[in-house]
Design an enzyme around this catalytic site. Sequence first.
Site, PDB file in Angstrom:
ATOM      1  CG  ASP A   1      -1.843   1.007   1.264  1.00 23.32           C
ATOM      2  OD1 ASP A   1      -1.958   1.975   0.260  1.00 23.32           O
ATOM      3  OD2 ASP A   1      -2.461   1.529   2.196  1.00 23.32           O
TER       4      ASP A   1
ATOM      5  NE  ARG B   1      -1.614  12.548   4.746  1.00 20.71           N
ATOM      6  CZ  ARG B   1      -1.977  11.155   4.498  1.00 20.71           C
ATOM      7  NH1 ARG B   1      -1.284  10.281   5.194  1.00 20.71           N
ATOM      8  NH2 ARG B   1      -3.198  11.087   3.677  1.00 20.71           N
TER       9      ARG B   1
ATOM     10  CG  ASP C   1      -2.432   7.136   7.060  1.00 19.78           C
ATOM     11  OD1 ASP C   1      -2.786   7.833   5.993  1.00 19.78           O
ATOM     12  OD2 ASP C   1      -2.508   5.895   7.038  1.00 19.78           O
TER      13      ASP C   1
ATOM     14  CE1 TYR D   1     -12.416   6.440   8.552  1.00 16.00           C
ATOM     15  CE2 TYR D   1     -10.263   6.667   7.832  1.00 16.00           C
ATOM     16  CZ  TYR D   1     -11.604   7.028   7.716  1.00 16.00           C
ATOM     17  OH  TYR D   1     -11.826   7.408   6.552  1.00 16.00           O
ATOM     18  CG  LEU D   2      -6.933   6.876  15.902  1.00 15.90           C
ATOM     19  CD1 LEU D   2      -5.952   7.459  17.012  1.00 15.90           C
ATOM     20  CD2 LEU D   2      -6.048   6.113  15.018  1.00 15.90           C
TER      21      LEU D   2
ATOM     22  CD  GLU E   1      -5.535  10.654   4.910  1.00 15.27           C
ATOM     23  OE1 GLU E   1      -6.005  10.268   3.968  1.00 15.27           O
ATOM     24  OE2 GLU E   1      -5.512   9.631   5.904  1.00 15.27           O
TER      25      GLU E   1
ATOM     26  CG  HIS F   1      -0.338   9.654  -1.502  1.00 15.72           C
ATOM     27  ND1 HIS F   1      -0.581  10.653  -0.632  1.00 15.72           N
ATOM     28  CD2 HIS F   1      -0.681   8.476  -0.946  1.00 15.72           C
ATOM     29  CE1 HIS F   1      -1.053  10.035   0.321  1.00 15.72           C
ATOM     30  NE2 HIS F   1      -1.246   8.667   0.406  1.00 15.72           N
TER      31      HIS F   1
HETATM   32  C1  BGC Z   1      -3.329   6.998   2.894  1.00 18.25           C
HETATM   33  C2  BGC Z   1      -3.369   5.940   1.642  1.00 18.25           C
HETATM   34  C3  BGC Z   1      -3.330   4.725   2.184  1.00 18.25           C
HETATM   35  C4  BGC Z   1      -4.402   4.553   3.480  1.00 18.25           C
HETATM   36  C5  BGC Z   1      -4.226   3.351   4.152  1.00 18.25           C
HETATM   37  C6  BGC Z   1      -4.443   6.935   3.618  1.00 18.25           C
HETATM   38  O1  BGC Z   1      -5.073   7.719   4.371  1.00 18.25           O
HETATM   39  O2  BGC Z   1      -3.279   8.257   2.281  1.00 18.25           O
HETATM   40  O3  BGC Z   1      -2.475   6.080   0.549  1.00 18.25           O
HETATM   41  O4  BGC Z   1      -3.828   3.764   1.300  1.00 18.25           O
HETATM   42  O5  BGC Z   1      -4.317   5.560   4.394  1.00 18.25           O
HETATM   43  O6  BGC Z   1      -3.130   3.118   4.718  1.00 18.25           O
END
Ligand code: BGC
Length: 566
Positions: free
Chosen positions: A73, A211, A213, A217-218, A255, A322
């Site tokens: 991923d 950032r 990520d 969703y924790l 994010e 990305h």
């Molecule tokens: C990232 C993705 C990733 C996903 C799972 C996202 O928020 O930006 O690229 O696939 O998290 O880790």
Amino acid sequence: MSFTVPFSQPGLQHDPQWYRRAIFYEVMVGAFADSDSDGVGDFQGLIGKLDYLEWLGVDALWLPPFYASPLLDGGYDVADYRSVLPDYGTLDDFRELVTQAHQRNMRIVIDLVVNHTSDQHEWFQQSRTDPHGPYGDYYVWSDTDDLWPDIRIIFSDTEESNWAFDSERRQFYFHRFFSHQPDLNYGNPAVHQEIFDVARYWLDMGVDGFRLDAVPYLYESDEGLGESEPETHDFIRSLRAMMDTDYPGKVLIAEANQRPHEVAEYFGTTEAPECHMAFDFPVMPRVFYALRSQQVASLVDVLSETTEIPHGATWAVFLRNHDELTLEMVSDEERQALYGWYAYDPRMRINEGIRRRLATLLDNSRHELELAKALLLALPGAPFLYYGDEIAMGDNIWLNDRDASRTPMQWTPDRNAGFSTADPGKLYLPVVQSLGYHYSSVNVETALAQSRSFLHFVRQLIHVRRAHPVLGVGDFEMASTPNESVLAFVRTQSSEQCRPGESPQTMLCVFSFAHHPTTATITLGARHAGARLRDVFGGGSFPGVGENAQVTLTMGTQGFYWLAVE
Ligand code: BGC
């Protein structure tokens, strides 16, 4: 290629709110420049391109994960939070990158993948083989796969359930993303400690922030549907408190792909802050909607909704990154229209979004590219640019998943676009060779040689923005106009928002999404009645604001103005 950097200042300048004025640039280490000819970009390659980034006017880099990973991923499947992928170099190379960036007053923000790990991570391997051992509770295990049935599936193209069965432990584990990415169990305080330790590890190495990520969703529950649960906010608050105490000036960026009022919760409050910044997911697709519909109403609505945020917090605005251009935050009607305009080939779609780059989405229309960038740099918040978009790089929809827009950066018309001297077959992904976007014409060297190229335009925009900090720190106020294709707003800097030696600025920003020339009468706040307007690019005087606080402007096709209000 050599770059003269006239404004170069040695060393990091002290500014606890640096992120409010910064231009961020997302660069995937593996995609930028390959220094050792193995076909994969690396830290040394990136170090070699810092002059270019400084010349462009970038203040901070965001590096997506570069950790040890099976790369199923794009590196978001972390197998070890403390080591770097050997293809990208060594920890010493990373330290050198931080040092060299800091010497240029450029910051480095990295991804902290907090929600999940790879199933190859040692914690998961221990967890599945030794349920009663120290890692037994690090993940979310269950005897059945019917808990929280209403939690939505994010990677809907590849996953049928948020649960997967582990044949070793003979239990199901929960995963919000790919099934090889088990979710960490935040109900276990040891997991909090681990993530804090990982954060300290990289902060001690000098990074300027994270950032966060997939941060909504924790935690999971039926009522909260596994998104933005109250405990998730408690965790972020405690991480922020640790950083404010031990690492002041370092930032957290959320994010959170949510509605405006939900995203705004990730800022916390002035008394109990959470993130310094949050990506503005709702605004981005509406920019694309306005470009084709010639209607700004939905953009105006969402911008009006997102203005109230705590002091010191700011939005992270972007057009592309990305991932796919996600369409989760628009209405069904808007989504259908966006698919019709921008993803007419089914290969362009993925999950709930579109896997294309900025230039291909906009059909390489110079008007639209300029309008979109000028809006991005004027919106409230700090702009995040995606590598390659400054040269209007193309994509490759024949590649899998989101790799379509993760191809090598195009530097020159030479072999492998100057990205690598490896055998072309060895590159981690092929360089773009499609009609209209072939690397022989779309590359940095060629763009540099053409004084009117998009690259020079983007650089000029960045430098004009840097000279007008009102666009970074100023307040935001919508200006009304009956013209349905025109978006107008005023940015205002107060004296408290000025650095020593600066005078407060006010800027009227106007963007026409009409596909033909048009005229708009714009009504500003009463205090601007009688003001003079000056174009900040060429310095030209414009008709002044009338005593009724109105001004009428004529605009070319998809044109824009940044006008100083004096
Ligand atoms: C990232 C993705 C990733 C996903 C799972 C996202 O928020 O930006 O690229 O696939 O998290 O880790």
